[in-house]
Design a protein around this motif. Structure first.
Motif, PDB file in Angstrom:
ATOM      1  N   VAL A  23      36.137 -55.285  86.796  1.00 28.65           N
ATOM      2  CA  VAL A  23      36.102 -55.447  85.348  1.00 28.65           C
ATOM      3  C   VAL A  23      36.018 -56.917  84.952  1.00 28.65           C
ATOM      4  N   ALA A  24      36.758 -57.773  85.650  1.00 30.22           N
ATOM      5  CA  ALA A  24      36.814 -59.183  85.261  1.00 30.22           C
ATOM      6  C   ALA A  24      36.985 -60.044  86.490  1.00 30.22           C
ATOM      7  N   ARG A  25      36.641 -61.316  86.336  1.00 33.43           N
ATOM      8  CA  ARG A  25      36.866 -62.301  87.385  1.00 33.43           C
ATOM      9  C   ARG A  25      37.869 -63.327  86.885  1.00 33.43           C
ATOM     10  N   GLY A  26      38.483 -64.050  87.843  1.00 35.84           N
ATOM     11  CA  GLY A  26      39.456 -65.050  87.451  1.00 35.84           C
ATOM     12  C   GLY A  26      38.856 -66.123  86.564  1.00 35.84           C
ATOM     13  N   SER A  27      37.570 -66.422  86.771  1.00 35.67           N
ATOM     14  CA  SER A  27      36.912 -67.445  85.967  1.00 35.67           C
ATOM     15  C   SER A  27      36.625 -66.958  84.548  1.00 35.67           C
ATOM     16  N   ASP A  28      36.671 -65.631  84.325  1.00 36.88           N
ATOM     17  CA  ASP A  28      36.503 -65.108  82.966  1.00 36.88           C
ATOM     18  C   ASP A  28      37.776 -65.268  82.146  1.00 36.88           C
ATOM     19  N   LEU A  29      38.911 -65.328  82.820  1.00 42.92           N
ATOM     20  CA  LEU A  29      40.206 -65.383  82.147  1.00 42.92           C
ATOM     21  C   LEU A  29      40.787 -66.787  82.123  1.00 42.92           C
ATOM     22  N   VAL A  30      40.312 -67.652  83.018  1.00 35.76           N
ATOM     23  CA  VAL A  30      40.764 -69.043  83.083  1.00 35.76           C
ATOM     24  C   VAL A  30      39.531 -69.936  83.187  1.00 35.76           C
ATOM     25  N   SER A  31      39.415 -70.902  82.287  1.00 37.69           N
ATOM     26  CA  SER A  31      38.344 -71.888  82.396  1.00 37.69           C
ATOM     27  C   SER A  31      38.942 -73.193  82.897  1.00 37.69           C
ATOM     28  N   ALA A  32      38.221 -73.862  83.801  1.00 37.90           N
ATOM     29  CA  ALA A  32      38.712 -75.093  84.416  1.00 37.90           C
ATOM     30  C   ALA A  32      37.802 -76.253  84.039  1.00 37.90           C
ATOM     31  N   GLU A  33      38.414 -77.380  83.707  1.00 45.52           N
ATOM     32  CA  GLU A  33      37.672 -78.584  83.318  1.00 45.52           C
ATOM     33  C   GLU A  33      38.329 -79.793  83.974  1.00 45.52           C
ATOM     34  N   MET A  34      37.525 -80.667  84.547  1.00 42.79           N
ATOM     35  CA  MET A  34      38.047 -81.890  85.154  1.00 42.79           C
ATOM     36  C   MET A  34      38.057 -83.010  84.123  1.00 42.79           C
ATOM     37  N   LEU A  35      39.199 -83.713  84.023  1.00 41.31           N
ATOM     38  CA  LEU A  35      39.367 -84.778  83.050  1.00 41.31           C
ATOM     39  C   LEU A  35      39.853 -86.052  83.738  1.00 41.31           C
ATOM     40  N   SER A  36      39.698 -87.179  83.063  1.00 41.15           N
ATOM     41  CA  SER A  36      40.252 -88.442  83.554  1.00 41.15           C
ATOM     42  C   SER A  36      40.659 -89.285  82.357  1.00 41.15           C
ATOM     43  N   ASP A  37      41.473 -90.306  82.599  1.00 47.29           N
ATOM     44  CA  ASP A  37      41.881 -91.196  81.504  1.00 47.29           C
ATOM     45  C   ASP A  37      41.077 -92.498  81.489  1.00 47.29           C
ATOM     46  N   VAL A  38      39.968 -92.519  82.240  1.00 46.17           N
ATOM     47  CA  VAL A  38      39.043 -93.664  82.205  1.00 46.17           C
ATOM     48  C   VAL A  38      37.610 -93.127  82.239  1.00 46.17           C
ATOM     49  N   SER A  39      36.713 -93.890  81.680  1.00 44.14           N
ATOM     50  CA  SER A  39      35.287 -93.557  81.789  1.00 44.14           C
ATOM     51  C   SER A  39      34.611 -94.431  82.835  1.00 44.14           C
ATOM     52  N   ALA A  40      35.255 -95.548  83.192  1.00 39.34           N
ATOM     53  CA  ALA A  40      34.782 -96.408  84.273  1.00 39.34           C
ATOM     54  C   ALA A  40      36.001 -96.922  85.021  1.00 39.34           C
ATOM     55  N   ILE A  41      35.882 -97.022  86.340  1.00 38.71           N
ATOM     56  CA  ILE A  41      36.997 -97.475  87.163  1.00 38.71           C
ATOM     57  C   ILE A  41      36.756 -98.906  87.616  1.00 38.71           C
ATOM     58  N   ALA A  42      37.815 -99.534  88.124  1.00 38.55           N
ATOM     59  CA  ALA A  42      37.713-100.906  88.607  1.00 38.55           C
ATOM     60  C   ALA A  42      38.342-100.992  89.993  1.00 38.55           C
ATOM     61  N   PRO A  43      37.888-101.926  90.840  1.00 38.56           N
ATOM     62  CA  PRO A  43      38.436-102.066  92.188  1.00 38.56           C
ATOM     63  C   PRO A  43      39.947-102.248  92.180  1.00 38.56           C
ATOM     64  N   GLY A  44      40.642-101.415  92.961  1.00 44.33           N
ATOM     65  CA  GLY A  44      42.086-101.545  93.123  1.00 44.33           C
ATOM     66  C   GLY A  44      42.929-101.105  91.952  1.00 44.33           C
ATOM     67  N   LYS A  45      42.336-100.645  90.854  1.00 47.24           N
ATOM     68  CA  LYS A  45      43.090-100.267  89.660  1.00 47.24           C
ATOM     69  C   LYS A  45      43.274 -98.746  89.604  1.00 47.24           C
ATOM     70  N   ALA A  46      44.530 -98.296  89.645  1.00 44.46           N
ATOM     71  CA  ALA A  46      44.819 -96.865  89.648  1.00 44.46           C
ATOM     72  C   ALA A  46      44.450 -96.231  88.305  1.00 44.46           C
ATOM     73  N   PHE A  47      44.061 -94.980  88.357  1.00 52.55           N
ATOM     74  CA  PHE A  47      43.742 -94.207  87.161  1.00 52.55           C
ATOM     75  C   PHE A  47      44.136 -92.755  87.417  1.00 52.55           C
ATOM     76  N   ASN A  48      44.061 -91.937  86.386  1.00 54.09           N
ATOM     77  CA  ASN A  48      44.497 -90.541  86.498  1.00 54.09           C
ATOM     78  C   ASN A  48      43.328 -89.582  86.338  1.00 54.09           C
ATOM     79  N   VAL A  49      43.352 -88.549  87.141  1.00 55.95           N
ATOM     80  CA  VAL A  49      42.415 -87.441  86.983  1.00 55.95           C
ATOM     81  C   VAL A  49      43.231 -86.157  86.923  1.00 55.95           C
ATOM     82  N   GLY A  50      42.623 -85.103  86.426  1.00 52.25           N
ATOM     83  CA  GLY A  50      43.337 -83.839  86.352  1.00 52.25           C
ATOM     84  C   GLY A  50      42.385 -82.682  86.150  1.00 52.25           C
ATOM     85  N   VAL A  51      42.913 -81.500  86.366  1.00 50.23           N
ATOM     86  CA  VAL A  51      42.173 -80.271  86.092  1.00 50.23           C
ATOM     87  C   VAL A  51      42.922 -79.525  84.997  1.00 50.23           C
TER      88      VAL A  51
END
Length: 287
Positions: A23-51
């Motif tokens: 009847v349904a798939r897990g992707s029909d009931l849950v949508s997943a999107e990848m996000l980050s708190d930067v649009s460009a990264i820099a050498p050695g500088k930490a940043f965050n990503v998430g799903v």
């Protein structure tokens, strides 16, 4: 008293999983999107990503400890050479009452599971890199179904990072369990031959202002069973009593058992990270 184990999944799941999968798939009931708190990264500088998982109304997915039934939600990041990722961070979960008197721990509506990524210092400015993520979950209502997603996000490498999505990450970071020294512990260990066998413990926190609701969430473990004996709040103080038993055949000589003490105050849900050290060299501990 309910034992808390990793991925305790009722045997009847297989009976309805086959029928419901048509009847349904897990992707029909849950949508997943990848996000980050930067649009460009820099050498050695930490940043965050998430799903970010958006969950259909009335359904839920699971925390790192699913509770009496369910499967933990997992996120795995794929990184370029030289990049490192911190542990996946899970916001404070919800208690979910399940048919049959069982209790699960998880999330409804939406949740962002995130990690801190650190790029190498010799990253070349002007190039591009891609970070991948694989998410897997079990989404449940009266029925349950597995779901997964493979995601990726490309980043330009700049001399300085370019912030993006800060508000979204700030919102979810405020819901992560916070380190604290406010929770006092009294743990009595039963150890033999240098090996931990069991422990009975008590957590105590005194409130400046009594919260509306207090809950304790023990983390998942493959080596031990955790049982919550009692949680009570009275006279401006909350007390959690619990028992931990090593599983048969498991040798636990020195371990840290993690937990989250969650409470609601003035309409805001807050979580405290409470690590409990089980050191068989000490027959009892309290601080």
């Amino acid at each position: 008293m309910k034992p808390m184990k990793r991925a305790i999944f009722p045997c009847f799941v297989g009976l309805w999983f086959i029928a419901f999968a048509c009847v349904a798939r897990g992707s029909d009931l849950v949508s997943a999107e990848m996000l980050s708190d930067v649009s460009a990264i820099a050498p050695g500088k930490a940043f965050n990503v998430g799903v970010k998982l958006k969950i259909a109304p009335g359904w839920h997915v699971y925390w790192v400890n699913a509770g009496d039934t369910g499967i933990p939600t997992k996120i795995t990041f794929t990184l370029p050479d030289g990049f490192t990722a911190g542990a996946v961070q899970y916001p404070v979960p919800q208690r979910i009452d399940v048919t049959g008197g069982m209790v699960s721990y998880g999330y409804s509506d939406e949740v962002l599971l995130m990690a801190t990524i650190t790029p190498p210092t010799n990253l070349k400015v002007g190039t591009s890199i891609t970070i991948g993520a694989k998410a897997s979950w079990l989404v449940c209502k009266e029925n349950c179904i597995k779901g997964d997603a493979k995601l990726e996000q490309a980043f330009k490498v700049a001399a300085v990072p370019l912030a993006d999505g800060y508000a979204e990450f700030a919102k979810w970071q405020a819901q992560l369990p916070q380190a604290t020294d406010r929770v006092k512990q009294d743990v009595q260990l039963d150890a033999a031959g240098g090996q931990f066998k069991s422990a009975s413990g008590k957590l105590i926190i005194k409130w400046d202002k009594a919260p509306d609701k207090v809950e304790w969430f023990p983390d998942a473990t493959d080596q031990m069973i955790v049982s919550t004996n009692e949680l009570k709040t009275e006279n401006g103080q909350s007390t959690v009593t619990f028992k931990i038993d090593a599983l048969p055949g498991e040798k636990v000589s020195d371990a840290v058992f993690n937990s989250v003490l969650a409470y609601t105050l003035d309409g805001r849900r807050v979580g405290l990270a409470v690590p409990i050290r089980l050191n068989s060299s000490n027959q009892s501990q309290g601080h």
